[in-house]
Write an enzyme that holds these catalytic residues in place. Structure first.
Site, PDB file in Angstrom:
ATOM      1  N   THR A  48       0.838  -1.212   0.000  1.00  0.00           N
ATOM      2  CA  THR A  48       0.000   0.000   0.000  1.00  0.00           C
ATOM      3  C   THR A  48       0.864   1.250   0.000  1.00  0.00           C
ATOM      4  OG1 THR A  48      -0.047  -0.104   2.404  1.00  0.00           O
ATOM      5  CG2 THR A  48      -1.917  -1.078   1.244  1.00  0.00           C
ATOM      6  N   GLY A 142      17.716 -10.718   4.036  1.00  0.00           N
ATOM      7  CA  GLY A 142      16.883 -11.246   2.947  1.00  0.00           C
ATOM      8  C   GLY A 142      15.633 -11.948   3.424  1.00  0.00           C
ATOM      9  N   ALA A 143      15.194 -11.638   4.654  1.00  0.00           N
ATOM     10  CA  ALA A 143      14.049 -12.346   5.233  1.00  0.00           C
ATOM     11  C   ALA A 143      12.773 -11.515   5.180  1.00  0.00           C
ATOM     12  CB  ALA A 143      14.357 -12.738   6.675  1.00  0.00           C
ATOM     13  N   LEU A 145      12.370  -8.635   6.441  1.00  0.00           N
ATOM     14  CA  LEU A 145      12.196  -7.915   7.709  1.00  0.00           C
ATOM     15  C   LEU A 145      12.987  -6.603   7.693  1.00  0.00           C
ATOM     16  CD1 LEU A 145      12.418 -11.032  10.067  1.00  0.00           C
ATOM     17  CD2 LEU A 145      10.352  -9.861   9.268  1.00  0.00           C
ATOM     18  N   SER A 146      13.284  -6.133   6.488  1.00  0.00           N
ATOM     19  CA  SER A 146      13.889  -4.809   6.286  1.00  0.00           C
ATOM     20  C   SER A 146      15.311  -4.684   6.806  1.00  0.00           C
ATOM     21  CB  SER A 146      13.038  -3.707   6.928  1.00  0.00           C
ATOM     22  OG  SER A 146      11.838  -3.599   6.276  1.00  0.00           O
ATOM     23  N   SER A 147      16.133  -5.685   6.497  1.00  0.00           N
ATOM     24  CA  SER A 147      17.541  -5.528   6.855  1.00  0.00           C
ATOM     25  C   SER A 147      18.149  -4.354   6.083  1.00  0.00           C
ATOM     26  CB  SER A 147      18.302  -6.826   6.579  1.00  0.00           C
ATOM     27  OG  SER A 147      18.124  -7.241   5.245  1.00  0.00           O
ATOM     28  N   GLU A 184      17.807   3.853  -1.427  1.00  0.00           N
ATOM     29  CA  GLU A 184      17.358   2.526  -1.868  1.00  0.00           C
ATOM     30  C   GLU A 184      16.852   2.561  -3.311  1.00  0.00           C
ATOM     31  OE1 GLU A 184      15.793   0.170   1.126  1.00  0.00           O
ATOM     32  OE2 GLU A 184      14.627  -1.125  -0.197  1.00  0.00           O
ATOM     33  N   ASP A 196       9.357   0.831   5.212  1.00  0.00           N
ATOM     34  CA  ASP A 196      10.404   0.241   6.043  1.00  0.00           C
ATOM     35  C   ASP A 196      11.249   1.313   6.720  1.00  0.00           C
ATOM     36  OD1 ASP A 196       9.341  -1.906   4.735  1.00  0.00           O
ATOM     37  OD2 ASP A 196      11.055  -2.185   3.398  1.00  0.00           O
TER      38      ASP A 196
HETATM   39  C1  GLA Z   1       8.919  -4.067   0.822  1.00  0.00           C
HETATM   40  C2  GLA Z   1       9.154  -2.600   0.495  1.00  0.00           C
HETATM   41  C3  GLA Z   1       8.119  -1.721   1.163  1.00  0.00           C
HETATM   42  C4  GLA Z   1       6.698  -2.223   0.929  1.00  0.00           C
HETATM   43  C5  GLA Z   1       6.603  -3.721   1.167  1.00  0.00           C
HETATM   44  C6  GLA Z   1       5.258  -4.273   0.786  1.00  0.00           C
HETATM   45  O1  GLA Z   1       9.150  -4.294   2.172  1.00  0.00           O
HETATM   46  O2  GLA Z   1      10.429  -2.210   0.919  1.00  0.00           O
HETATM   47  O3  GLA Z   1       8.272  -0.397   0.715  1.00  0.00           O
HETATM   48  O4  GLA Z   1       6.264  -1.878  -0.351  1.00  0.00           O
HETATM   49  O5  GLA Z   1       7.603  -4.436   0.470  1.00  0.00           O
HETATM   50  O6  GLA Z   1       4.280  -3.736   1.605  1.00  0.00           O
END
Ligand code: GLA
Length: 408
Positions: A48, A142-143, A145-147, A184, A196
């Protein structure tokens, strides 16, 4: 707890000690300080954020640590020199480059996320010098979880402080998040949406962050699952996902095409879903675009529903909403995969109140809302289901809403 593999969060002291020791060994002397930033799990609101929509992430206790020292006139190196080492990519050795040479397409691999932040801050008009840094992390790589965001955001708060940029308050952190997103998107080449970075920089311990990506506004919603006898189990499927591949970008492009066709700035502005779906039917790939749009519009509504449920203290009732989100991500948005479906189905069959994949998809992690005293049993059931499907064993952690990026 269960016999499965649990991914432990380091204590701040442990994280700081690791990067400071590696800094002394490989770069010599002491850093100006150590900063850390968390990974995230998203409670609801997937895909979203690049549609002007809502999402509701929590920061994880798992963080990326960076020991950083800014360039000084007397250290004998040009002011723009950056020297970087990742303890997780020790084989890659010390990466050395000059900030003047950083631009879209010039830096490859993990270093792009770190130097990209310095580049973006300079692009935004800040006088940022080169630096020496060592990074290490207990955010699973790479999981989903926003590494990546944790790395960007740890560097961002470090550069803010060593340069006295004054971006420490929430408005400043929103600016730092923008710089991390540019790093990014433009330097690392992943067209991600921004949830993230907002989570890592703007979350609050004990709260979920309701982020409205239309205007960047936020609301901190208390999330004390323990008080309700519940826990958010994160299942890392270990099916590695990549955001720099084409699938994420193609979903984003389909949404932008749909918005253009409907004559709205973003899909957030769709107020009549049925009318929108009817209009999209005229596109050559109308069926696919309809499903993409239906996911986004219904997902934004699910975030609003979760907000209402949390405000009413009805935390258990989140379960079915999470499961509905998974079905939508799997069937309409088509970003799930076998491992994620096995994880969610097995967790729910073992008594989870609901569950869904998190993040971009195509691998990475799922979350399940479970009763606190059933965390181990649900994890065991998921591990058994993976074994029965002949999948490599998953790893687990419990998401307890933690604090944002900060100096350690
Ligand atoms: C990844 C992206 C986010 C978001 C999600 C999906 O984590 O980094 O910006 O778009 O996918 O919600």
């Amino acid at each position: 707890m269960s016999a499965g593999a649990w991914t432990r969060a380091w204590s701040p002291a442990e994280g700081a000690e690791r990067v400071a020791a590696a800094f002394a060994e490989h770069l010599g002397g002491a850093p100006d300080g150590v900063w850390s930033a968390p990974g995230r799990a998203n409670v609801i609101g997937e895909h979203t954020d690049y549609n002007g929509g809502l999402c509701l992430p929590v920061a994880l206790p798992h963080r990326t640590y960076v020991a950083l020292r800014t360039r000084t006139p007397d250290d004998g190196l040009p002011r723009g020199t950056v020297r970087l080492l990742s303890a997780q990519e020790a084989g890659a050795g010390l990466v050395t480059l000059d900030l003047a040479d950083v631009g879209p397409g010039t830096v490859r691999g993990w270093a792009a996320y770190a130097v990209g932040v310095a580049w973006a801050l300079r692009e935004a008009g800040h006088d940022v010098a080169g630096f020496d840094a060592v990074v290490d992390s207990c955010v699973p790589y790479g999981a989903g979880l926003s590494s990546s965001a944790a790395l960007e955001c740890a560097v961002a708060v470090a550069l803010d402080e060593v340069h006295g940029l004054g971006l420490g308050d929430d408005a400043g952190r929103a600016r730092l998040a923008e710089a991390c997103i540019r790093a990014e998107n433009d330097i690392a080449g992943a067209a991600t949406g921004g949830m993230d970075q907002a989570a890592s920089l703007r979350c609050r311990a004990g709260h979920a962050l309701l982020l409205d990506t239309r205007d960047g506004s936020t609301r901190h919603i208390p999330l004390d699952l323990e008080q309700h006898g519940l826990a958010l189990l994160v299942i890392d499927t270990r099916a590695e996902h990549q955001l720099v591949d084409g699938q994420y970008a193609s979903r984003r492009a389909a949404c932008e095409r749909a918005a253009a066709h409907l004559g709205v700035a973003t899909l957030r502005e769709v107020t009549d879903l049925d009318a929108a779906l009817a209009s999209l039917a005229t596109l050559p790939d109308g069926d696919v675009v309809q499903r993409r749009v239906r996911h986004v519009v219904t997902e934004i509504a699910r975030v609003e529903e979760v907000e209402r449920l949390l405000d009413a203290g009805r935390v258990e009732d989140l379960g079915p909403v999470l499961s509905a989100a998974h079905a939508s991500l799997r069937d309409d948005y088509e970003v799930s995969c076998r491992e994620l479906d096995v994880a969610v189905d097995a967790a729910c069959a073992a008594g989870a109140l609901g569950g869904r994949m998190v993040g971009g998809g195509f691998g990475g992690s799922a979350i399940a809302l479970v009763r606190a005293d059933e965390v181990g049993a649900v994890a065991d059931a998921v591990a058994r289901a993976f074994a029965a499907e002949e999948l490599p064993p998953p790893a687990f952690l419990v998401a307890v809403a933690a604090g944002p990026a900060a100096r350690v």
